[in-house]
Design a protein around this motif. Structure first.
Motif, PDB file in Angstrom:
ATOM      1  N   THR A  21       0.815  -1.222   0.000  1.00 12.47           N
ATOM      2  CA  THR A  21       0.000   0.000   0.000  1.00 12.47           C
ATOM      3  C   THR A  21       0.846   1.268   0.000  1.00 12.47           C
ATOM      4  O   THR A  21       0.313   2.364  -0.159  1.00 12.47           O
ATOM      5  CB  THR A  21      -0.923   0.015   1.230  1.00 12.47           C
ATOM      6  N   GLU A  22       2.154   1.122   0.205  1.00 13.89           N
ATOM      7  CA  GLU A  22       3.056   2.276   0.195  1.00 13.89           C
ATOM      8  C   GLU A  22       3.827   2.344  -1.115  1.00 13.89           C
ATOM      9  O   GLU A  22       4.097   1.320  -1.752  1.00 13.89           O
ATOM     10  CB  GLU A  22       4.043   2.198   1.369  1.00 13.89           C
ATOM     11  N   LYS A  23       4.206   3.540  -1.495  1.00 16.77           N
ATOM     12  CA  LYS A  23       5.056   3.711  -2.664  1.00 16.77           C
ATOM     13  C   LYS A  23       6.454   3.222  -2.303  1.00 16.77           C
ATOM     14  O   LYS A  23       7.142   3.836  -1.485  1.00 16.77           O
ATOM     15  CB  LYS A  23       5.081   5.180  -3.093  1.00 16.77           C
ATOM     16  N   ARG A  24       6.871   2.150  -2.908  1.00 17.97           N
ATOM     17  CA  ARG A  24       8.115   1.497  -2.502  1.00 17.97           C
ATOM     18  C   ARG A  24       9.067   1.249  -3.668  1.00 17.97           C
ATOM     19  O   ARG A  24       9.941   0.383  -3.593  1.00 17.97           O
ATOM     20  CB  ARG A  24       7.803   0.183  -1.780  1.00 17.97           C
ATOM     21  N   LEU A  25       8.901   1.995  -4.747  1.00 14.54           N
ATOM     22  CA  LEU A  25       9.845   1.969  -5.865  1.00 14.54           C
ATOM     23  C   LEU A  25      10.339   3.380  -6.130  1.00 14.54           C
ATOM     24  O   LEU A  25       9.545   4.329  -6.196  1.00 14.54           O
ATOM     25  CB  LEU A  25       9.185   1.395  -7.129  1.00 14.54           C
ATOM     26  N   TRP A  26      11.657   3.513  -6.280  1.00 17.01           N
ATOM     27  CA  TRP A  26      12.285   4.803  -6.568  1.00 17.01           C
ATOM     28  C   TRP A  26      13.207   4.635  -7.781  1.00 17.01           C
ATOM     29  O   TRP A  26      14.016   3.706  -7.819  1.00 17.01           O
ATOM     30  CB  TRP A  26      13.137   5.291  -5.395  1.00 17.01           C
ATOM     31  N   VAL A  27      13.097   5.519  -8.733  1.00 21.74           N
ATOM     32  CA  VAL A  27      14.053   5.577  -9.843  1.00 21.74           C
ATOM     33  C   VAL A  27      14.892   6.820  -9.633  1.00 21.74           C
ATOM     34  O   VAL A  27      14.368   7.947  -9.628  1.00 21.74           O
ATOM     35  CB  VAL A  27      13.351   5.622 -11.219  1.00 21.74           C
ATOM     36  N   LEU A  28      16.190   6.618  -9.437  1.00 22.90           N
ATOM     37  CA  LEU A  28      17.098   7.705  -9.087  1.00 22.90           C
ATOM     38  C   LEU A  28      18.027   8.033 -10.251  1.00 22.90           C
ATOM     39  O   LEU A  28      18.623   7.123 -10.848  1.00 22.90           O
ATOM     40  CB  LEU A  28      17.947   7.312  -7.868  1.00 22.90           C
ATOM     41  N   ASP A  29      18.130   9.310 -10.558  1.00 21.19           N
ATOM     42  CA  ASP A  29      19.129   9.773 -11.524  1.00 21.19           C
ATOM     43  C   ASP A  29      20.319  10.268 -10.713  1.00 21.19           C
ATOM     44  O   ASP A  29      20.269  11.344 -10.104  1.00 21.19           O
ATOM     45  CB  ASP A  29      18.554  10.895 -12.393  1.00 21.19           C
ATOM     46  N   LEU A  30      21.380   9.472 -10.675  1.00 22.42           N
ATOM     47  CA  LEU A  30      22.528   9.790  -9.832  1.00 22.42           C
ATOM     48  C   LEU A  30      23.375  10.915 -10.414  1.00 22.42           C
ATOM     49  O   LEU A  30      24.166  11.525  -9.692  1.00 22.42           O
ATOM     50  CB  LEU A  30      23.386   8.536  -9.627  1.00 22.42           C
ATOM     51  N   ASP A  31      23.219  11.177 -11.703  1.00 21.44           N
ATOM     52  CA  ASP A  31      23.974  12.253 -12.332  1.00 21.44           C
ATOM     53  C   ASP A  31      23.388  13.617 -11.953  1.00 21.44           C
ATOM     54  O   ASP A  31      24.100  14.510 -11.482  1.00 21.44           O
ATOM     55  CB  ASP A  31      23.969  12.068 -13.847  1.00 21.44           C
ATOM     56  N   SER A  32      22.085  13.758 -12.125  1.00 23.13           N
ATOM     57  CA  SER A  32      21.424  15.030 -11.782  1.00 23.13           C
ATOM     58  C   SER A  32      20.983  15.083 -10.327  1.00 23.13           C
ATOM     59  O   SER A  32      20.512  16.113  -9.859  1.00 23.13           O
ATOM     60  CB  SER A  32      20.205  15.244 -12.685  1.00 23.13           C
TER      61      SER A  32
END
Length: 279
Positions: free
Chosen positions: A119-130
Motif C-alpha cells: 500500500t506504500e510507494k516502494r519503488l524509486w528511480v534515481l538519476d545519480l547524475d542530476s
C-alpha cells in the motif's frame, strides 16, 4: 605596658580567625580536587597508550558512509520514504556493477523495498547524475510472496514469488502485458533464473490507488515487479538499457558478492578523480 600587649594579641587572633575563615574554602577545594586529578591523568594516559588507528576496513566503511549520506541528503530521500540502509546497499551494489562494467551509460538506479507494505510507494528511480528522483511509485510483488507484505522469496520457476537482489535491465519487448522490460538477475541462487521465469517489468491495472482502496492492498504478479499503468512506459524508457535494479526485502539469508565495500570504495574514488562528481 601589659594591657596594650594583651589587646594587641587579641586583635591578632581575631585577624587570624578571619583569615582562616576566608582561606579554608579554597584549601578545601584544592584538597578535594587533588585526588580526582591523579586518576584522570592516569586514565588519559591509558587512553593514549591503548588508542589504535582505524583499520582499512573501518576507514573504507566510513568513506562510503559519508559519501552515501551526502548523496542521500542532496536527493532528500528520507522525506520520500527510502531508508538509508536500503539506499546504502543499493549504492554499494551499483558501484560494484559499474566497476565490473555490467552497466550502460545511464547513471540510473532503481530501488524496490519489499520490506514495506504494498500500500506504500516502494519503488524509486534515481538519476545519480542530476541527483533527482525521477519516479516514486507503487510496485507489486509476487502472488505467493505474501498478501500486503512480501515475506517469502524464491528463485524457482513457477514459484510465483518475487526474487531479491541485483538485476541489470535489458531490452524491451511487447508481450501479453504490452511493453515489458527484460531483467537479468545477477545474484546466483537468489534471482539468476529471472530470464527463465520471465520476471520482467510491465504495467498492470492492479497496481493503483483505486485497487488499494477496494482491496486494502495491491494486486499481485507472478513474480514480476509490476508497475502502475499510467507510469510503466515512462519508467521503462528511463531505466531500460543496462541500468541497475535492486530489490530489497526481509530475508536474513540473502547475501551478494556485489555488496563488496572494497570494490565500491575503489569505484567511487575513481569516479571522483575522473569527473569531480560525487558519483
Amino acid at each position: 605596658m601589659e594591657k596594650p600587649s594583651v589587646v594587641h594579641r587579641q586583635r591578632l587572633k581575631r585577624r587570624a580567625k578571619r583569615f582562616t575563615r576566608r582561606i579554608m574554602p579554597f584549601v578545601a577545594a584544592l584538597f578535594l580536587a587533588t585526588p580526582v586529578a591523579a586518576p584522570v591523568s592516569k586514565t588519559l594516559a591509558r587512553t593514549r597508550t591503548h588508542q589504535t588507528l582505524p583499520t582499512a576496513e573501518e576507514m573504507r566503511a566510513t568513506f562510503l558512509n559519508q559519501r552515501f549520506d551526502k548523496l542521500y541528503q542532496a536527493m532528500n530521500l528520507e522525506a520520500q520514504g527510502l531508508r538509508f540502509e536500503v539506499f546504502e546497499k543499493a549504492m554499494t551494489g551499483y558501484l560494484n556493477l559499474k566497476e565490473a562494467d555490467k552497466l550502460g551509460g545511464k547513471d540510473r538506479l532503481t530501488v524496490v523495498d519489499f520490506s514495506l507494505p504494498s500500500t506504500e510507494k516502494r519503488l524509486w528511480v534515481l538519476d545519480l547524475d542530476s541527483k533527482q528522483v525521477l519516479f516514486h511509485t507503487l510496485v507489486a510483488h509476487g502472488h505467493n510472496s505474501g498478501e500486503n507484505m512480501a515475506t517469502n522469496f524464491s528463485n524457482e520457476n513457477e514459484s510465483n514469488m518475487s526474487s531479491l537482489g541485483f538485476y541489470v535491465t535489458q531490452a524491451e519487448y511487447v508481450g501479453k502485458h504490452g511493453r515489458s522490460l527484460k531483467l537479468v538477475g545477477l545474484d546466483e541462487g537468489y534471482n539468476d533464473n529471472a530470464l527463465k521465469r520471465a520476471v520482467v517489468m510491465h504495467g498492470a491495472d492492479y497496481v493503483s490507488e483505486d485497487f488499494i482502496r477496494q482491496n486494502g492492498r495491491l494486486g499481485r504478479s507472478l513474480g514480476c515487479p509490476a508497475l502502475p499503468m499510467d507510469q510503466y512506459a515512462q519508467i521503462i524508457d528511463a531505466v531500460g538499457g543496462q541500468t541497475c535494479l535492486f530489490l530489497n526485502g526481509n530475508d536474513a539469508s540473502y547475501s551478494s558478492h556485489y555488496l563488496n565495500q572494497d570494490i565500491a570504495a575503489q569505484a567511487l574514488a575513481a569516479a571522483n578523480t575522473n569527473t569531480g562528481q560525487l558519483i
